[in-house]
Design a protein around this motif. Structure first.
Motif, PDB file in Angstrom:
ATOM      1  N   ASN A   1      12.098  13.990   3.954  1.00 30.02           N
ATOM      2  CA  ASN A   1      12.154  14.518   2.586  1.00 30.02           C
ATOM      3  C   ASN A   1      10.843  14.160   1.873  1.00 30.02           C
ATOM      4  OD1 ASN A   1      12.357  11.755   1.824  1.00 30.02           O
ATOM      5  ND2 ASN A   1      14.547  11.849   2.289  1.00 30.02           N
ATOM      6  N   ARG A   2      10.743  14.607   0.628  1.00 25.79           N
ATOM      7  CA  ARG A   2       9.485  14.406  -0.120  1.00 25.79           C
ATOM      8  C   ARG A   2       9.190  12.944  -0.359  1.00 25.79           C
ATOM      9  NH1 ARG A   2       6.034  17.849  -2.057  1.00 25.79           N
ATOM     10  NH2 ARG A   2       5.052  16.719  -3.755  1.00 25.79           N
ATOM     11  N   ARG A   3      10.222  12.179  -0.605  1.00 22.46           N
ATOM     12  CA  ARG A   3      10.015  10.745  -0.847  1.00 22.46           C
ATOM     13  C   ARG A   3       9.384  10.082   0.375  1.00 22.46           C
ATOM     14  NH1 ARG A   3      11.795   5.929  -3.411  1.00 22.46           N
ATOM     15  NH2 ARG A   3      12.359   7.083  -5.227  1.00 22.46           N
ATOM     16  N   GLU A   4       9.929  10.405   1.562  1.00 21.02           N
ATOM     17  CA  GLU A   4       9.364   9.824   2.787  1.00 21.02           C
ATOM     18  C   GLU A   4       7.936  10.325   3.003  1.00 21.02           C
ATOM     19  OE1 GLU A   4      11.792  10.246   6.320  1.00 21.02           O
ATOM     20  OE2 GLU A   4      10.101   9.668   7.591  1.00 21.02           O
ATOM     21  N   MET A   5       7.732  11.606   2.686  1.00 28.24           N
ATOM     22  CA  MET A   5       6.386  12.160   2.825  1.00 28.24           C
ATOM     23  C   MET A   5       5.406  11.390   1.937  1.00 28.24           C
ATOM     24  SD  MET A   5       4.075  14.413   1.165  1.00 28.24           S
ATOM     25  CE  MET A   5       4.638  15.917   0.386  1.00 28.24           C
ATOM     26  N   ARG A   6       5.779  11.163   0.682  1.00 32.92           N
ATOM     27  CA  ARG A   6       4.879  10.473  -0.242  1.00 32.92           C
ATOM     28  C   ARG A   6       4.638   9.024   0.193  1.00 32.92           C
ATOM     29  NH1 ARG A   6       3.797  12.701  -5.263  1.00 32.92           N
ATOM     30  NH2 ARG A   6       3.788  10.679  -6.281  1.00 32.92           N
ATOM     31  N   ASP A   7       5.665   8.377   0.731  1.00 35.22           N
ATOM     32  CA  ASP A   7       5.493   7.000   1.229  1.00 35.22           C
ATOM     33  C   ASP A   7       4.477   6.966   2.375  1.00 35.22           C
ATOM     34  OD1 ASP A   7       7.291   6.076  -0.590  1.00 35.22           O
ATOM     35  OD2 ASP A   7       8.974   5.889   0.824  1.00 35.22           O
ATOM     36  N   LYS A   8       4.603   7.954   3.280  1.00 34.86           N
ATOM     37  CA  LYS A   8       3.680   7.983   4.430  1.00 34.86           C
ATOM     38  C   LYS A   8       2.261   8.331   3.981  1.00 34.86           C
ATOM     39  CE  LYS A   8       6.883   8.799   8.201  1.00 34.86           C
ATOM     40  NZ  LYS A   8       7.303   9.607   9.324  1.00 34.86           N
ATOM     41  N   VAL A   9       2.157   9.235   2.994  1.00 41.08           N
ATOM     42  CA  VAL A   9       0.831   9.585   2.468  1.00 41.08           C
ATOM     43  C   VAL A   9       0.192   8.357   1.808  1.00 41.08           C
ATOM     44  CG1 VAL A   9      -0.394  10.950   0.729  1.00 41.08           C
ATOM     45  CG2 VAL A   9       1.324  12.045   2.177  1.00 41.08           C
ATOM     46  N   ALA A  10       0.983   7.617   1.041  1.00 40.38           N
ATOM     47  CA  ALA A  10       0.446   6.418   0.370  1.00 40.38           C
ATOM     48  C   ALA A  10      -0.053   5.416   1.415  1.00 40.38           C
ATOM     49  CB  ALA A  10       1.521   5.793  -0.510  1.00 40.38           C
ATOM     50  N   ALA A  11       0.681   5.277   2.514  1.00 46.89           N
ATOM     51  CA  ALA A  11       0.278   4.311   3.552  1.00 46.89           C
ATOM     52  C   ALA A  11      -1.050   4.723   4.203  1.00 46.89           C
ATOM     53  CB  ALA A  11       1.383   4.210   4.609  1.00 46.89           C
ATOM     54  N   ILE A  12      -1.205   6.016   4.472  1.00 48.89           N
ATOM     55  CA  ILE A  12      -2.448   6.448   5.134  1.00 48.89           C
ATOM     56  C   ILE A  12      -3.611   6.423   4.141  1.00 48.89           C
ATOM     57  CG2 ILE A  12      -2.375   8.981   4.826  1.00 48.89           C
ATOM     58  CD1 ILE A  12      -3.096   7.326   8.152  1.00 48.89           C
ATOM     59  N   MET A  13      -3.320   6.692   2.845  1.00 55.11           N
ATOM     60  CA  MET A  13      -4.391   6.594   1.838  1.00 55.11           C
ATOM     61  C   MET A  13      -4.917   5.169   1.780  1.00 55.11           C
ATOM     62  SD  MET A  13      -2.999   9.062  -1.243  1.00 55.11           S
ATOM     63  CE  MET A  13      -4.355   8.787  -2.403  1.00 55.11           C
ATOM     64  N   ASP A  14      -4.022   4.221   1.847  1.00 56.90           N
ATOM     65  CA  ASP A  14      -4.430   2.819   1.831  1.00 56.90           C
ATOM     66  C   ASP A  14      -5.299   2.509   3.057  1.00 56.90           C
ATOM     67  OD1 ASP A  14      -4.317   0.156   0.788  1.00 56.90           O
ATOM     68  OD2 ASP A  14      -2.999  -0.322   2.477  1.00 56.90           O
ATOM     69  N   LYS A  15      -4.918   3.076   4.203  1.00 58.19           N
ATOM     70  CA  LYS A  15      -5.632   2.809   5.455  1.00 58.19           C
ATOM     71  C   LYS A  15      -7.065   3.349   5.425  1.00 58.19           C
ATOM     72  CE  LYS A  15      -4.407   2.806  10.359  1.00 58.19           C
ATOM     73  NZ  LYS A  15      -4.187   1.388  10.479  1.00 58.19           N
ATOM     74  N   VAL A  16      -7.267   4.480   4.721  1.00 56.46           N
ATOM     75  CA  VAL A  16      -8.617   5.056   4.682  1.00 56.46           C
ATOM     76  C   VAL A  16      -9.399   4.636   3.440  1.00 56.46           C
ATOM     77  CG1 VAL A  16      -7.898   7.057   6.052  1.00 56.46           C
ATOM     78  CG2 VAL A  16      -7.963   7.240   3.552  1.00 56.46           C
ATOM     79  N   GLY A  17      -8.844   3.695   2.661  1.00 57.32           N
ATOM     80  CA  GLY A  17      -9.600   3.153   1.526  1.00 57.32           C
ATOM     81  C   GLY A  17      -9.467   3.948   0.240  1.00 57.32           C
ATOM     82  N   LEU A  18      -8.357   4.694   0.087  1.00 57.63           N
ATOM     83  CA  LEU A  18      -8.100   5.400  -1.177  1.00 57.63           C
ATOM     84  C   LEU A  18      -7.015   4.656  -1.955  1.00 57.63           C
ATOM     85  CD1 LEU A  18      -8.005   9.041   0.219  1.00 57.63           C
ATOM     86  CD2 LEU A  18      -9.704   8.179  -1.409  1.00 57.63           C
ATOM     87  N   LYS A  19      -7.068   4.780  -3.279  1.00 62.37           N
ATOM     88  CA  LYS A  19      -6.056   4.096  -4.103  1.00 62.37           C
ATOM     89  C   LYS A  19      -4.742   4.866  -4.035  1.00 62.37           C
ATOM     90  CE  LYS A  19      -9.058   1.785  -7.322  1.00 62.37           C
ATOM     91  NZ  LYS A  19     -10.156   2.203  -8.159  1.00 62.37           N
ATOM     92  N   THR A  20      -3.661   4.156  -3.800  1.00 61.40           N
ATOM     93  CA  THR A  20      -2.367   4.833  -3.626  1.00 61.40           C
ATOM     94  C   THR A  20      -1.808   5.359  -4.950  1.00 61.40           C
ATOM     95  OG1 THR A  20      -1.286   2.702  -3.760  1.00 61.40           O
ATOM     96  CG2 THR A  20      -1.729   3.534  -1.566  1.00 61.40           C
TER      97      THR A  20
END
Ligand code: SF4
Length: 338
Positions: free
Chosen positions: A136-155
């Motif tokens: 669902n969208r919530r899980e999608m946003r959680d996964k996006v936030a995790a990868i943003m953190d990994k590439v040095g972007l602010k969540t």
């Protein structure tokens, strides 16, 4: 490189990509043959598991086309691409879509490759939705936030739009989008060429760290030999739709055997021997891929060209230890640098 680094993840056999070639209204009206651009002319190589294969050549030599043809973003005219035992070139559309989860691309121009009307969460999360990797969208946003953190972007920038980021940050968004489906293989298509030099170094370090942490395999496309030398395990040198030399990066860059590679290397300043450095400037431009020259395609610019070079394409010579080069004079051990 990983412990599996000698096994191929990708095998490419005799890949051909020609654009155009069909008769349209203009060619019928003028009586001229239709334009046929020969971007790739029978390219064969493999990318080993866990390595970075650098692909270098001038603008217009076909290196970006090759990266896209591997993923079938540009449909090959003929030839075969095998990824991890599956023939990508034989897949039907649905199976190809599923395969793309494992094979991704980072584009040169981060701004052009990001939809300006979508938020970063939607841009990076799109592969998750396409491949059913988020419930669902919530899980999608959680996964996006995790990868943003990994590439040095602010969540907390999830709901921003591409124009609200700098060039370097936009390339990080492109990298996050490529990584979020947890692929094995990534085509990095000139990913730092459009960035300022100081930002280039940061993105190169990021890509190096991600490869190590996530066990990735890269095909790294660039016209910059120092970037290729820094990042790559092996290098393939491309000229007018063909690979003319290939091998371990330290071997090819320290002892280039093809005259075209020698000319590329001569453009790199030798800081240890500044007075002795000999720069070879090639005359003429890269010939048009609409009408490539016969024989060795480099003969129109090669200072060593012979009559044979003008009529017969050179075979690929095995120079040992994975080093190959295609030149009629390879056994004469000649060089344009002497
Ligand atoms: Fe030059 Fe001939 Fe070798 Fe081609 S085959 S690179 S033209 S010497």
């Amino acid at each position: 490189m990983s412990e599996n680094s000698n096994t191929p993840l990708i095998t490419v056999e005799n890949l051909v990509k020609h654009y155009g070639g069909r008769r349209g209204p203009i060619s019928w009206a003028t009586g001229k043959p239709p334009i046929n651009i020969r971007a790739l002319n029978g390219v064969s190589f493999e990318v080993r598991r866990g390595e970075t294969l650098g692909l270098i050549g001038e603008s217009g030599c076909g290196k970006s086309t090759l990266g896209r043809a591997l993923l079938r973003l540009h449909e090959p005219t003929s030839g075969k691409v095998v990824f991890d035992g599956t023939e990508v070139t034989a897949l039907k559309p649905e199976a190809l879509k599923a395969m793309r989860r494992h094979m991704q691309i980072i584009f040169q121009d981060p701004y052009a490759s990001l939809n300006p009307r979508r938020t970063v969460a939607d841009i990076i999360g799109l592969p998750l939705m396409l491949h059913g990797l988020a419930a669902n969208r919530r899980e999608m946003r959680d996964k996006v936030a995790a990868i943003m953190d990994k590439v040095g972007l602010k969540t907390n920038h999830l709901d921003r739009y591409p124009h609200q980021f700098s060039g370097g940050q936009r390339q990080r968004i492109g990298i996050a989008r490529a990584l979020i489906s947890n692929p094995q293989f990534i085509v990095c298509d000139e990913p730092v060429s459009a960035l300022d030099v100081s930002i280039q170094a940061q993105i190169i370090e990021l890509l190096t760290g991600l490869k190590r942490d996530m066990g990735l395999t890269y095909l790294f496309v660039s016209h910059d030999i120092s970037v290729i030398g820094y990042l790559s395990d092996r290098v393939a040198v491309m000229y007018l739709g063909e690979i003319v030399e290939m091998g371990p990066v330290e071997t090819v860059l320290s002892n280039p055997r093809h005259p075209y590679t020698q000319s590329l290397m001569s453009a790199v300043p030798d800081v240890d021997h500044p007075g002795k450095h000999q720069r070879v400037r090639l005359t003429g431009d890269l010939p048009s891929p609409q009408s490539p020259p016969p024989g060795c395609k480099f003969h129109t610019r090669c200072p060593l060209a012979t009559d044979l070079c003008r009529v017969e394409a050179p075979p690929r010579h095995d120079l040992g230890d994975g080093h190959t080069a295609s030149c009629h004079l390879i056994n004469d051990n000649v060089s344009i640098l002497r």
